[in-house]
Structures are given as structure tokens and as C-alpha cells.
Design a protein around this motif. Structure first.
Motif, short mmCIF file in Angstrom:
data_model
loop_
_atom_site.label_atom_id
_atom_site.label_comp_id
_atom_site.label_asym_id
_atom_site.label_seq_id
_atom_site.Cartn_x
_atom_site.Cartn_y
_atom_site.Cartn_z
N GLN A 103 0.84 -1.19 0.00
CA GLN A 103 0.00 0.00 0.00
C GLN A 103 0.88 1.25 0.00
OE1 GLN A 103 -3.02 -0.21 3.01
NE2 GLN A 103 -3.52 1.95 2.84
N TRP A 104 0.49 2.24 -0.80
CA TRP A 104 1.18 3.53 -0.78
C TRP A 104 0.69 4.29 0.45
CZ3 TRP A 104 5.27 4.61 -3.62
CH2 TRP A 104 5.48 3.86 -4.78
N ILE A 105 1.65 4.70 1.30
CA ILE A 105 1.33 5.36 2.57
C ILE A 105 2.05 6.71 2.60
CG2 ILE A 105 1.51 5.24 5.10
CD1 ILE A 105 -0.24 3.01 4.09
N GLY A 106 1.32 7.75 2.96
CA GLY A 106 1.93 9.07 3.15
C GLY A 106 2.99 9.02 4.24
N LYS A 107 4.11 9.69 4.02
CA LYS A 107 5.21 9.66 4.98
C LYS A 107 4.76 10.13 6.36
CE LYS A 107 8.79 10.11 1.46
NZ LYS A 107 9.85 10.95 0.91
N ARG A 108 3.87 11.10 6.42
CA ARG A 108 3.39 11.59 7.73
C ARG A 108 2.47 10.57 8.40
NH1 ARG A 108 2.33 18.05 7.30
NH2 ARG A 108 4.43 18.56 6.59
N GLU A 109 1.67 9.87 7.61
CA GLU A 109 0.75 8.87 8.17
C GLU A 109 1.49 7.61 8.61
OE1 GLU A 109 -0.13 10.44 5.03
OE2 GLU A 109 -1.08 11.87 6.38
N LEU A 110 2.61 7.34 7.99
CA LEU A 110 3.36 6.12 8.26
C LEU A 110 3.70 5.98 9.75
CD1 LEU A 110 4.84 3.62 7.26
CD2 LEU A 110 6.79 5.08 6.70
N ARG A 111 4.05 7.07 10.40
CA ARG A 111 4.48 7.01 11.81
C ARG A 111 3.35 6.59 12.74
NH1 ARG A 111 9.74 8.95 11.94
NH2 ARG A 111 10.29 9.40 9.80
N LYS A 112 2.11 6.62 12.27
CA LYS A 112 0.96 6.22 13.11
C LYS A 112 0.69 4.72 13.03
CE LYS A 112 -1.05 10.69 12.03
NZ LYS A 112 -1.99 11.35 11.15
N LEU A 113 1.35 4.03 12.11
CA LEU A 113 1.13 2.60 11.90
C LEU A 113 2.11 1.77 12.74
CD1 LEU A 113 0.75 2.68 8.02
CD2 LEU A 113 -1.08 2.56 9.73
N PRO A 114 1.82 0.47 12.94
CA PRO A 114 2.75 -0.38 13.70
C PRO A 114 4.09 -0.54 12.97
CG PRO A 114 0.59 -1.45 13.48
CD PRO A 114 0.59 -0.25 12.58
N LEU A 115 5.13 0.07 13.53
CA LEU A 115 6.50 -0.02 13.02
C LEU A 115 7.39 -0.47 14.16
CD1 LEU A 115 6.89 3.53 11.37
CD2 LEU A 115 6.30 1.42 10.19
N TRP A 116 8.54 -1.02 13.83
CA TRP A 116 9.57 -1.23 14.84
C TRP A 116 10.06 0.14 15.29
CZ3 TRP A 116 10.48 -5.85 16.90
CH2 TRP A 116 10.13 -6.98 16.17
N LYS A 117 10.37 0.28 16.59
CA LYS A 117 10.83 1.58 17.12
C LYS A 117 12.08 2.07 16.38
CE LYS A 117 11.45 4.47 20.93
NZ LYS A 117 10.53 5.23 21.67
N GLY A 118 13.01 1.17 16.07
CA GLY A 118 14.22 1.57 15.37
C GLY A 118 13.96 2.07 13.96
N ASP A 119 12.86 1.63 13.34
CA ASP A 119 12.53 2.11 11.99
C ASP A 119 12.32 3.61 11.97
OD1 ASP A 119 12.50 -0.64 11.62
OD2 ASP A 119 10.62 -0.66 10.50
N HIS A 120 11.79 4.16 13.06
CA HIS A 120 11.60 5.61 13.14
C HIS A 120 12.94 6.33 13.00
CE1 HIS A 120 7.32 5.64 14.41
NE2 HIS A 120 7.62 4.46 14.92
N ILE A 121 13.99 5.75 13.59
CA ILE A 121 15.31 6.39 13.53
C ILE A 121 15.81 6.43 12.09
CG2 ILE A 121 17.72 6.25 14.27
CD1 ILE A 121 16.67 4.84 16.85
N PHE A 122 15.78 5.29 11.39
CA PHE A 122 16.34 5.33 10.03
C PHE A 122 15.40 6.02 9.06
CE2 PHE A 122 15.24 0.66 10.17
CZ PHE A 122 14.28 0.62 9.17
N LEU A 123 14.10 6.03 9.31
CA LEU A 123 13.20 6.82 8.45
C LEU A 123 13.53 8.31 8.58
CD1 LEU A 123 9.88 4.86 8.95
CD2 LEU A 123 11.07 5.19 6.77
N ASP A 124 13.82 8.78 9.81
CA ASP A 124 14.23 10.18 9.99
C ASP A 124 15.50 10.47 9.20
OD1 ASP A 124 12.10 10.74 11.70
OD2 ASP A 124 13.30 10.53 13.54
N LEU A 125 16.46 9.54 9.23
CA LEU A 125 17.71 9.73 8.50
C LEU A 125 17.46 9.79 6.99
CD1 LEU A 125 19.92 7.31 10.61
CD2 LEU A 125 20.17 9.80 10.49
N LEU A 126 16.59 8.91 6.49
CA LEU A 126 16.26 8.93 5.06
C LEU A 126 15.60 10.24 4.68
CD1 LEU A 126 14.80 5.33 4.49
CD2 LEU A 126 17.11 6.15 4.00
N GLU A 127 14.63 10.66 5.49
CA GLU A 127 13.85 11.85 5.14
C GLU A 127 14.64 13.14 5.29
OE1 GLU A 127 10.06 11.36 7.14
OE2 GLU A 127 9.87 9.37 6.25
#
Length: 161
Positions: free
Chosen positions: A108-132
Motif C-alpha cells: 500500500q502507498w502510505i503518506g510519509k506523515r501517516e506512516l508514523r501512526k502505523l505499527p512499526l519497529w521503534k528503530g525504523d523511526h530512527i532510520f526513516l528520519d535519517l532517510l527523510e
């Protein structure tokens, strides 16, 4: 083929404007990522480079052939419950082909802002911040105790999360 002592995998975030193509892992039994939202990717085959693996895995999981991608970083996972892993992280913004139905989960295509509201691994938030933030190539170490992120280091230095 025999797997190495430390697993090598790829993960790729396909970008379309302000969206990522995400895989909701709901189809496999005994899935470490069950019910989590992740990018596409998977385990290296014997002799594959990170680029060969990410191209093959993206094609297998999405039906798309990546034509423009960037190798963004290396994420080292340590855990008290599963084997160690080196995850080679990519982003891609061009591809050819038609998207298919994935047998590992729902794409599914998910908006980058909406993505953080979905079930993610906590560490994924760190590397998503680095990517963005368009960070230069990085090495991120994530240490989990069960499903809890217990420690992190960025480019060899402790990282507060």
C-alpha cells in the motif's frame, strides 16, 4: 544454500512524491515482522551483492523493476531473541512494470506523515528520519530485547531515541 552466521538482508523504500510503498506483513506464519509495516526486501542469496539482492527482492515482492535507487545505509540488528542481521537500506524513486499482489503481505502507498501512526519497529523511526533528512550514508546499530528497542548507535556513537 547455507546462511551466514549474521544474516544479510536488504530493505527498500520506494518513493512516490510524499509516499512510500509499504508492505503490511500479514500473510506469513511465524513472521518476525507480523503485523508490522516495512519496506520491501529480503535475504541475500549466495553470491549476491546488496544491489543485486534489492533489485531481485523488489521485483519478486512488487513486480516492479527498479531503475533508479540509492544505497543509503547499513543497519546492524542485535537481539536477544533472533539472529543478528546486517540490513542494507535503499530508497528508489523510479521503476518500470506493473505492481503485483505480494504473497508476504499487503502492499500500500502510505503518506510519509501517516506512516508514523502505523505499527512499526521503534528503530525504523530512527532510520526513516535519517532517510527523510537526506542524511549521508550511515551505519546504525539497533539492539532489541524482545520487541523493545534497548540501545542504538549512529556511526559508532551512542544515539538517544
Amino acid at each position: 544454500m547455507e546462511e551466514p552466521a549474521v544474516l544479510n538482508t536488504t530493505l527498500c523504500y520506494l518513493e512516490r512524491g510524499d509516499q512510500y510503498l509499504m508492505l503490511h506483513r500479514v500473510k506469513k506464519k511465524n513472521d518476525l515482522n507480523h503485523d508490522k509495516w516495512i519496506g520491501v526486501g529480503g535475504k541475500f542469496l549466495e553470491g549476491e551483492t546488496p544491489e543485486e539482492c534489492v533489485l531481485r527482492e523488489a521485483k519478486e515482492e512488487t513486480g516492479l523493476t527498479l531503475t533508479n535507487w540509492r544505497y543509503r545505509g547499513l543497519v546492524t540488528f542485535l537481539s536477544d531473541t533472533w539472529e543478528g542481521e546486517y540490513m542494507h537500506l535503499f530508497t528508489a524513486d523510479r521503476w518500470t512494470g506493473e505492481q503485483i499482489v505480494c504473497n508476504e503481505g499487503d502492499l500500500q502507498w502510505i503518506g510519509k506523515r501517516e506512516l508514523r501512526k502505523l505499527p512499526l519497529w521503534k528503530g525504523d523511526h530512527i532510520f526513516l528520519d535519517l532517510l527523510e533528512s537526506n542524511a549521508p550514508f550511515f551505519s546504525l546499530k539497533l539492539r532489541y530485547e524482545g520487541e523493545t528497542l534497548a540501545g542504538a548507535a549512529l556511526n559508532g556513537k551512542p544515539f538517544k531515541f
